[in-house]
Structures are given as structure tokens and as C-alpha cells.
Design an enzyme around this catalytic site. Sequence first.
Site, PDB file in Angstrom:
ATOM      1  N   GLN A 167       0.874  -1.163   0.000  1.00 32.94           N
ATOM      2  CA  GLN A 167       0.000   0.000   0.000  1.00 32.94           C
ATOM      3  C   GLN A 167       0.917   1.221   0.000  1.00 32.94           C
ATOM      4  O   GLN A 167       1.403   1.630   1.045  1.00 32.94           O
ATOM      5  CB  GLN A 167      -0.898  -0.037   1.242  1.00 32.94           C
ATOM      6  CG  GLN A 167      -1.661  -1.358   1.401  1.00 32.94           C
ATOM      7  CD  GLN A 167      -2.782  -1.540   0.385  1.00 32.94           C
ATOM      8  OE1 GLN A 167      -3.557  -0.619   0.137  1.00 32.94           O
ATOM      9  NE2 GLN A 167      -2.862  -2.716  -0.214  1.00 32.94           N
ATOM     10  N   ALA A 217     -11.536   2.672   4.516  1.00 32.21           N
ATOM     11  CA  ALA A 217     -10.551   1.780   3.904  1.00 32.21           C
ATOM     12  C   ALA A 217      -9.755   2.488   2.800  1.00 32.21           C
ATOM     13  O   ALA A 217     -10.042   3.628   2.443  1.00 32.21           O
ATOM     14  CB  ALA A 217     -11.237   0.536   3.367  1.00 32.21           C
ATOM     15  N   HIS A 218      -8.779   1.790   2.274  1.00 33.14           N
ATOM     16  CA  HIS A 218      -7.867   2.371   1.290  1.00 33.14           C
ATOM     17  C   HIS A 218      -8.588   2.845   0.023  1.00 33.14           C
ATOM     18  O   HIS A 218      -9.516   2.218  -0.429  1.00 33.14           O
ATOM     19  CB  HIS A 218      -6.731   1.422   0.934  1.00 33.14           C
ATOM     20  CG  HIS A 218      -7.128   0.045   0.503  1.00 33.14           C
ATOM     21  ND1 HIS A 218      -6.204  -0.861   0.076  1.00 33.14           N
ATOM     22  CD2 HIS A 218      -8.338  -0.576   0.444  1.00 33.14           C
ATOM     23  CE1 HIS A 218      -6.824  -1.982  -0.231  1.00 33.14           C
ATOM     24  NE2 HIS A 218      -8.117  -1.839  -0.013  1.00 33.14           N
ATOM     25  N   ASN A 219      -8.096   3.956  -0.472  1.00 33.69           N
ATOM     26  CA  ASN A 219      -8.556   4.532  -1.752  1.00 33.69           C
ATOM     27  C   ASN A 219      -9.947   5.141  -1.696  1.00 33.69           C
ATOM     28  O   ASN A 219     -10.465   5.534  -2.738  1.00 33.69           O
ATOM     29  CB  ASN A 219      -8.540   3.485  -2.876  1.00 33.69           C
ATOM     30  CG  ASN A 219      -7.201   2.819  -3.006  1.00 33.69           C
ATOM     31  OD1 ASN A 219      -6.168   3.464  -2.850  1.00 33.69           O
ATOM     32  ND2 ASN A 219      -7.198   1.545  -3.256  1.00 33.69           N
TER      33      ASN A 219
END
Lengths: 346, 346, 346
Positions: free
Chosen positions: B204, B245-247
Site C-alpha cells: 500500500q 478503507a484504502h482509496n
Amino acid sequence: MEISVPYNAVLDRIDYTSFDGELGIRSITGVASLEEAKTGDATFVASANFADELEKSAASLVILEEGLELQPKNGQLFLRVKSPAIEFAKLCELVAEQMWMRPPPGISPLADVSPAAKIDPSVTIEAFVSIAEGVEIGPDCVIGKGSVIAADCKLGEGCVLRSRVTLERDTVLGKRVRIHSGAVLGADGFGYEFEKGRHRKVPQVSCVIVGDDVEIGANATIDRGRLSPTRIGEGTKIDNLVQVAHNCVIGKHCILCALVGLAGSTTLEDYVVFAGYAASAGHLTIGAGAQLAGECVAYSDLEGGKKYGGSPAMPLMAYQRIRILTRRLPDLFKRVTQLESQLLKD
Amino acid sequence: MEISVPYNAVLDRIDYTSFDGELGIRSITGVASLEEAKTGDATFVASANFADELEKSAASLVILEEGLELQPKNGQLFLRVKSPAIEFAKLCELVAEQMWMRPPPGISPLADVSPAAKIDPSVTIEAFVSIAEGVEIGPDCVIGKGSVIAADCKLGEGCVLRSRVTLERDTVLGKRVRIHSGAVLGADGFGYEFEKGRHRKVPQVSCVIVGDDVEIGANATIDRGRLSPTRIGEGTKIDNLVQVAHNCVIGKHCILCALVGLAGSTTLEDYVVFAGYAASAGHLTIGAGAQLAGECVAYSDLEGGKKYGGSPAMPLMAYQRIRILTRRLPDLFKRVTQLESQLLKD
Amino acid sequence: MEISVPYNAVLDRIDYTSFDGELGIRSITGVASLEEAKTGDATFVASANFADELEKSAASLVILEEGLELQPKNGQLFLRVKSPAIEFAKLCELVAEQMWMRPPPGISPLADVSPAAKIDPSVTIEAFVSIAEGVEIGPDCVIGKGSVIAADCKLGEGCVLRSRVTLERDTVLGKRVRIHSGAVLGADGFGYEFEKGRHRKVPQVSCVIVGDDVEIGANATIDRGRLSPTRIGEGTKIDNLVQVAHNCVIGKHCILCALVGLAGSTTLEDYVVFAGYAASAGHLTIGAGAQLAGECVAYSDLEGGKKYGGSPAMPLMAYQRIRILTRRLPDLFKRVTQLESQLLKD
């Protein structure tokens, strides 16, 4: 660290009716479940159903119900008691007292303690703890590593903050409050006024007040009140990752399991139980002794003394019935279709 | 710490239409609800329904709507305003400014600050804070006790990190971002490829970028992006224990209440509201101004400007109707059984 | 910090079938999605559907499936591979290794390390870390800022604790365990006996044991066992804000997404997946390879190898059908009313 609890300490602590087997001068070296116990371990037997497991167990000391017709093996001691679970818990306390032995009093040279804080000389303050001005800490408290206590907090005697606990300013703890690592008490309540397209912060100028013998789990969050305090009543137990919003008033001896969330200004009367993920909308009253099953969500006041399930919360029996009927929906649709075709035919 | 806000400071801050009663040279010593206010406290009255409580209240300063036909008691000051809630919030701000007075600038001798960090001289860095190389911190920031700022983070002016906040590397904060204790920004997104029976970590390598005037609650977690940044738009407010969460890309002026969870790569347009436990599956777009009720879960894109409930999310009105009908399932089953027996009889 | 990964390092790491375009002696300066990539960045193309985006992309190095009939632009390098996602993940690992470069070994002078701890000389211990007596830390571990490791914990080689992680006493970590900021392992399980109107604490005297290659998310909580350890099996990945209660036994290579909650004494066999908010009641067994959709809650044992949804958990297909039928309840009620009036008429 080796655990060693002498038998006489065990006999002093436990309410036993009688004992069988060898007393000697031995010590317990640990506690374990019946199947995992090794020689030296104590264990307990809840019912005669476990007779076979007991036969195979290497446990040295066994706590069991007084009525059970089981006999100790060679070298084993049986303590017969009225409530095996409760008496075994007391025995575990003895072990726990050794595991978490009270660290010696004193302030770590690596702590940052305001000279304007009043700290009883019996208190233990560990490394990397910050304590601000105006804080008062009563006898026998232990403030664990990396904890942060902001201005004007008051802690009663015997409180334990494990590691990395934050008490924001003006937080009040009663006696023997136990807070696990990462919990945050007194962060700002989540309150905004919508004005000209933006969320304007509503200042949260009250505090959190916690009663005696409360336990609060790891990474739980209890927000400070806006104008009146957020309160946690005596003897209430709060599990990990629970959210209690601003101005909630939680009664005595409540249980909030992990991941429970209470929205703002909700009142829980005494002995309320929220199972995992159970929740309440804001500005409600949950009556004394109400029990919410897992995932149950209160969207209106709930009467005390009853069990609830579902969202919105309804009596548990009704909810369970509806859950069963919901699963039978495919069948119901078929039956209705059949009725329709039959009527048409007629 | 004693609070004391002079009346003239109050009059300067508040948009009042008129005042009644005694002005004198007094000060507010606190704010409280109508019923809990003591002499010296300020309070507010939202409507004429509270006339009785007002009569009994000891409050010294009362903010109320301009139209209300109520009169001050002896020694009381009434400030008549257009929007009591908003004006009272401003008054509370005055109190809050005293409660959380900006600590003096400077770096605690107990902090660990890289010489390769660029820190404005007006910044306050408290004890046990770690700041890594490449970090840039703008004017008037306060980095609270035990916080950790990893390499290359950038903080705009006026940011406040309460205690024990972690910013993992490359995190960017706009101006006046306020982060409560225990929050973690920039931990790795939760991404794995399944390969030969094992979950292989997908690195990540992007970051978290936070806009101006964002507030983030205690123990909330905002993961770093995988390849593109996780973004929180200007003015968005995030409550305790929220997971982003990511993005994810969150728009401006959104509200995420406690225990909300957003799965990866989801976009929230501006002014979206998620009530407690509301959630979104990954890779979705939630349109501007959409409002998700508590526990509502989006499993597909949602159109903006509408209210939703249920899981999967549906228009709130439809959901409420279905909730009512669900409770009537026992009755429906009975009715169908009756129809069947009637038809059989025929 | 500038990233710069030479092409030959990339070619060494990746299983490519062939390459096209210019090799030169260049380096990657970052990774990005196809549309966000700048000159110097690497990216990947999953399918021919992205041909247009690729045409517009400024990426310097592109990983793509071997079969795709696309050609590099001037100055671009194409690496053709069998599994673009997996190979791109490897490339990202190269970048990640630079971003999170292993800090040099050694104990920060600002850490508080017991002389009775056994710490391999290759270990890095950062500022404000506390390590108690009896702790053993294997080679190449990194203990991040503000972390707390209580007595008698054992860490295998290559473990990474990001910042502010707490390991309560007796916690055991295998090799290469990675724990994100704010996570708490080994807090007391939530266990009480109700006695004379109060909740009497049941001591939690076991521990947490974590297998090799486990990753645990930010602010997650894994409680210690009561009498037997809470276990997390090898290769299992746990996301942020997950709660694992005492005595749970989680198998190998499981996935627990954010905000999952497992009640006490539940067993997950290998390869179990819990999506966000999925949960399990206590004392259950979830069979190997079972997959619980978001919000699915197990209230009884679940057979392995199947997909589940709903609460209580049911086969996913059945659940999806019921969700659809639930939405059609308004229609069903109408149809039944119609049938009734029709029968009445008859």
C-alpha cells in the site's frame, strides 16, 4: 514468571464445603481447563457430564459441586463447593494477583507529571505517562505506560489504567475503575450545527464521570458531555471497541458488549445488557434490566425487565418468530401464487 | 481550572437582537442545561415549552429566541437572538477556548523531533511525541502527548492532534484539522492476493490526504491508499471508531457517525451523511447529499439527494414500510393459511 | 523521500515472460494507477478493456498480461507476465521496501527496556517504547514508537509493531507478524459472574498466541484467554477495529475484515473469511473455508466450504432470495388482501 499459589492461600479464599484427597504443602502452578491442565494446575468440573474428562485430566486441584460422586486420583485434591464457577473464579483471582502483581509505588523518572497535580504517595506512575495540572489521584492507583491524564481529572482509590489510556480534562473516576489499553474517555462529543453549508462545531464543555468498580475495554471511547456530564454508573462493565456518545447516562451494573454503540443523550437504567453490536439511537430511555440481543437496535424507549431483539427493537420472542417466518417467505410467495391460480381457475 | 468569561466577551461574540435584565460587569463561570445551570452559568431556551424550567433555573445568562415573551428574573440577563442553538454554540466556544487554552508554543524537552523536520516556531509539541524526518508542520499546530508523526507528513496551519494520534508516513493534513486521541491515519490498506494457499500482501504505497477543517474521532482509522491517495474532503466530520478503507474518496462536508465502515475505493460525494453503523461496500459511488440511516448498507451506487435505509440500501420510506410489514408477517401467514383452508372447504 | 527503484531490481523480482520497449538504465520513481501515473511511474493493465487509458497514460513501465496485443510507446517498457496483479504487487513491494526501509538496529535512548529482557542485537526499538522483564525478541524485529510490551512476551524473528501497539503479558508472536498502530493484544477477556447483584470479574489468566505471518490492523483488539490461549493461526489477516474475544481459536489463512466481532470461545477453522461487520456468537465452530458476507452473523455452527449471508447466517443464495422477497412484501400484502376480498365476494 513462575506462578506459585500455596494450597493454604487457596483454602483461605474459597468457600468449600469439604475436601477429599491429599492436602500436603503443595502449591498451584497455574489454572487451566480440564483437558489442558497439567500437573500442578487447578481446574474445575461443572457437572457429572465431565467425569470422563476428569478421569483423563492431570490437574492437581479440582473444584467441583458438592453433590458430585467423583473421587480424587492419587495426588489429587478435590474441593467440594456450592458454586464451582464462582469459587474457581476466586481461585483464578489468586493466580491473577500474582500475574498482575501491584507494581511498587512511585513515579517513573520517565513520566511527565505536573508539579500542580496531587498524587497520593502510594500511586504507581509508569514510564511515558503524562499528568497535567490540577489532576488528583487517590491511593493505590496504577497509571500504566504511555497513559495521558489531562487537566483537572480526579481518580478515586485503586484505579488501574493499563497502557496508553487517555483521560481528557475534567474526567472523574470513582474507586477501583479499571480501564484497558487504548481507551479514550472525554474526547469531544460529535455535535455540529449546520450553518451556511458547513458543519460548525458545537463545543463540548462538560465531562465524563465514571462510578466505582467500572471496567472499560480496550480501545473503547466514551465522549465528554456537551453541557451535562456523560455518566457511567457503578459496577457497569464495558467491553472493547464500544462507543458511548455525549450526554449518555448509563446506570449501575450494566453490561455493554464489544462494538456496542450508544448515540447521544441516551439513558440506560440499572442492569441493562447490550449484547454485541446492539445499539441505541439518541435521546432514549432503556428501562432497568432490559436485555438487548446481539445487533438489536433501540429506536424508541424500551420498557425495563424484558428481552429484545431486532431492529427496531421488539420483544425477543416476537423477533425470533419473525426471523423464522422471514426464512419461510419463499414458501409463502409460492402459496399465494397457488391460491391466485386456484381462484382464477375457479 | 476556574472558567470566567466576561459578559462583554459574550456580547462581542453573539449576534443578539436585544437584551433584557442586568448587564453589570459580571462573568459567566460555566454553561449548562436549563435544569442543571447554577448561578453564574449561561444556558439557552429553545422554545416557550421550557418556560417552567426557566422559571426554576438558577442560570445567570439566558439565550432565547427573540419572539419569546419571557422576562428575566432578578439578577438575570436575557440575550434575545434569531437562532438560539447557533448563538449558544458560539457562547460555548468562548468557554471551550478557556478550557482548551492554546498551550504555549515550543517543543517539549521530552519529545523526539527529527532535526530534518520543518516546524514553525509557533507550533506546540508536547511530551513523548515523535516526529520523523521530512515532516513539515505549519503555524499554530498543537501535537498532543504521545502522538507519532512518521516521515514526510505535512500539516497545514492550526491543526490539533489530541493525544496518541498516529500519522503514518506521507499523510497530508490541510488547515485546522482536528484529530482525537488514538486515531490512526495511514495504516496499510487491507489488500492481499491469494497465491498458493496464502494471502500475499499487496503493498500500500500511496497515502492519506485530509482537507481543511476536517475533524476525526477517537480511535478512528483511515487507511492509506494502495496506488492513489485516500482522501477526506474539506469540512467533513468523522466520529469515533469509524473505518475508512484504502482509496476511499470522501467529499466535502460529509458526516460519518460512530462505527461507520467504508470498504475500499468507495467515493462519497459532498454532503453525504452516514448514521451509526451505516456502511458501504467497496468501489461504489454515493451521490451528493445522500443520507444513510443507521445500519443502512450500500451494496450498489446510490443516487444523491435522497434518504436511504436498510441493507441493501433502499429509499428510506420504502424501507420503513417494509419494516412495518415484516412485523406483520405472523398475521400474514395466518391469513394465507385461512385462505387455503377456506378454498379447500369450498 | 525520493523513491528510485532501478529497472534491473524490477526485472530480478518479477516473473515476466517477455519484455518490449526500452530497457536502458532507468529507475522507477513511483507506482500509480493507469490514469494517475506520471513519467517515471510503473503501472499495470489488467485487460484489453484498458487499451484507451493505456494510450493516454504517461507511465514509464507497464506490467500486462502476456496475451494482450498492445505495444509500448516511445520511452515505455512493457513487461508481459502471467498474472499482472500478482507481479505488480511484487513491484510495489520493491517500492514499499524503500518507503518503509528497515530502520537501523539498536535501542533508542528514549526507550525503557528492562535489563531482564532478551533482545537480539539486530532488533530496532524506537522512542518511548516500554519493554518489561522476561520479554524475548527475536532477530530483525522493529518495535515502533510508543509501543508497550508487557512481561514475558515472546516475539519471533522479523515481527513489526508499528506505533503504539500494546502486547499485554505472556503474548506470543510467531515470525514476521505485523501489527498496526493502536492494536491491543492480551487485554482481559470480558468475563463476569453475576453474584449478589454485582458483576464479579472472572480473572483472565491465559494469553494470546499468534502464528507466523499474521497481520493485525489498526486499533484491533484481541483479548487474552481465560484458561486457555486465544489463538490466531498462521497467515491469518485481521483488518482494523476487529474484536476477537477470549478463547477464540482462529485457524490458518483466515480473513477478518474491518469491524468484525467474534464472541468468546469461537473456533474458526482454516481459510474462513468474514467480510465487514460479519460476526459470530460465542462457543461456535465455523468450518474451513466458510465465507460470511458483510453483516452475516453466525448464531450456530456453520459447515465449511460454503457462503453465508444474513443474520442468523444462512446459505448466501437463500439469503439473497429472501432479501429480494422481503422487498416485495408490500406487493404480497396487497395480493393477499385482494384474495381475501375476492373470496368474500364469492
